[in-house]
Design an enzyme around this catalytic site. Sequence first.
Site, PDB file in Angstrom:
ATOM      1  N   TYR A   1       1.197  -1.228  -0.186  1.00 55.28           N
ATOM      2  CA  TYR A   1      -0.289   0.160  -0.720  1.00 55.28           C
ATOM      3  C   TYR A   1       0.965   1.087  -0.043  1.00 55.28           C
ATOM      4  O   TYR A   1       2.066   1.313   0.091  1.00 55.28           O
ATOM      5  CB  TYR A   1      -0.729   0.333   1.353  1.00 55.28           C
ATOM      6  CG  TYR A   1      -1.894   1.309   1.570  1.00 55.28           C
ATOM      7  CD1 TYR A   1      -1.453   2.358   2.289  1.00 55.28           C
ATOM      8  CD2 TYR A   1      -3.264   1.509   0.428  1.00 55.28           C
ATOM      9  CE1 TYR A   1      -2.486   3.268   2.468  1.00 55.28           C
ATOM     10  CE2 TYR A   1      -3.400   2.405   0.230  1.00 55.28           C
ATOM     11  CZ  TYR A   1      -3.252   3.607   1.530  1.00 55.28           C
ATOM     12  OH  TYR A   1      -4.393   4.727   1.433  1.00 55.28           O
TER      13      TYR A   1
ATOM     14  N   ASP B 174       9.073   2.923  -0.589  1.00 56.06           N
ATOM     15  CA  ASP B 174       8.052   3.411  -0.423  1.00 56.06           C
ATOM     16  C   ASP B 174       8.523   3.146   1.467  1.00 56.06           C
ATOM     17  O   ASP B 174       8.491   2.227   1.922  1.00 56.06           O
ATOM     18  CB  ASP B 174       7.434   2.905  -0.559  1.00 56.06           C
ATOM     19  CG  ASP B 174       6.137   3.703   0.516  1.00 56.06           C
ATOM     20  OD1 ASP B 174       4.685   3.688   0.500  1.00 56.06           O
ATOM     21  OD2 ASP B 174       6.528   4.519   1.297  1.00 56.06           O
TER      22      ASP B 174
ATOM     23  N   LYS C  60       5.408   9.740   8.634  1.00 57.57           N
ATOM     24  CA  LYS C  60       5.166   9.106   9.440  1.00 57.57           C
ATOM     25  C   LYS C  60       6.205  10.078  10.968  1.00 57.57           C
ATOM     26  O   LYS C  60       5.924  10.676  11.048  1.00 57.57           O
ATOM     27  CB  LYS C  60       4.662   7.777   9.655  1.00 57.57           C
ATOM     28  CG  LYS C  60       3.505   7.793   8.688  1.00 57.57           C
ATOM     29  CD  LYS C  60       3.485   5.673   8.949  1.00 57.57           C
ATOM     30  CE  LYS C  60       2.234   5.276   7.810  1.00 57.57           C
ATOM     31  NZ  LYS C  60       1.268   5.112   8.284  1.00 57.57           N
TER      32      LYS C  60
END
Length: 425
Positions: free
Chosen positions: A142, A237, A265
């Site tokens: 994802y 990623d 994050k």
Amino acid sequence: MSTSEQLLARARQLIPGGVNSPVRAFRSVGGSPFFVKAARGAHLITADDRELIDFVCTWGPAIHGHNHPRIRAAIAAALEHGTSFGTPNPAEVEMAELIVKFVPSIEKVRMCNSGTEATMSAIRLARGFTKRDKIIKFAGCYHGHSDSLLIKAGSGALTHGNPDSAGVPASFARETIVLPFNDRGALEAAFAANPGQIAGVIIEAYCGNVGFIMPDPGYLQFLREITTRHGTVLIFDEVMTGFRIARGGVQEREGITPDLTCLGKIIGGGLPVGAFGGRAAIMDLIAPTGPVYQAGTLSGNPLAMAAGIAGLRLLEELNPYERLDVLGRKLRDAVLSACRAKGIAVQVPQCGSMFSIFFTDTPVRDYATALRGDAALFGRFFHACLARGVYLAPSAYEAGFISTAHDGPAIDRACEVFTESIRIL
Ligand code: KE4
């Protein structure tokens, strides 16, 4: 009705599903989400004053635990001077210097406001740099919710059974090739079938959105070699794994140098931040120095920069990675021994402060084997833990996160709860 139930009833009138992000909705584990009014250290405090040991850590950012005093103080100090200027500010330079220092493959970096923006921009940049259109991603990975990447996606898309989102034009989907993770033959075949057409490969080198899955030995080295051979941009990623698996992320632990890296994050310290960066020769194509456009009103805003800088400086001072791995192994061993005693098949992949729990006897190495896990049993386990004060991600297809604040009573209590919850399954 509890306060959470009242809030959810109101929220559902005004917000789709009553949540601002689908994974929060408890759809795959059943039941209803609770509302949180405060968080500190390893704990969430719900709207009904329940204190929960939190292994979601706001989906990764809270590596120092919630509301860390150093991060809180940094935000407060920045707030004295305002919230957003819309001009360059000194904190952006400090953040860029820290990212480049931590992640050697990053020579230049652009700040944005989410992981989705980071990966969307990196894909556009790979296409602009190579003048090619196709990208490769991996089933179950994802990378946020941009159109090109919501194909066979993980996380909430997988949890809700719509890994291929509605609303993505077939013409977009055709430019995204989805391969199985950990499958060298599939990579060879994809490049052979699309000679000179693949702009970029984007990967979660350690997958955290289909549960936690690590690559086979040598797989990442193979990926680096084949992308170099074909002039394809390799994009790691590391929105979730950056600064979490190691100071320099998976790429440091595995000794791989991607061409571009996406971050998010942890670098926001709990405020909205994303970033993408990499080789200067590629990054210089980003506007205003090049033809690939990318922008953001609040990119690099001083509050988020202050929070992120404080968090990265703490990582620099504490270097907590070995300590976090000890905590991760404690959890893993507690689950393994409890399942062994109960006679339940389980896999508990874990590296440092990331882990997940698959109720299956098959080692999980890709999307297909992850789906063999007993999601219903996971749902029962999730609720048994929640009833005992431990909050796991409300989906079998997410990773668990441990913070430095879990060290001590919280991790010991969590191991007891995992053991008790497995015993009554
Ligand atoms: P955001 O746009 O949510 O900031 O980041 C997207 C993203 C990109 N890349 C990776 C590897 C990610 O894990 C994410 C976001 N992760 C999910 C948790 N699995 C965010 C939680 C949510 O969607 O609410």
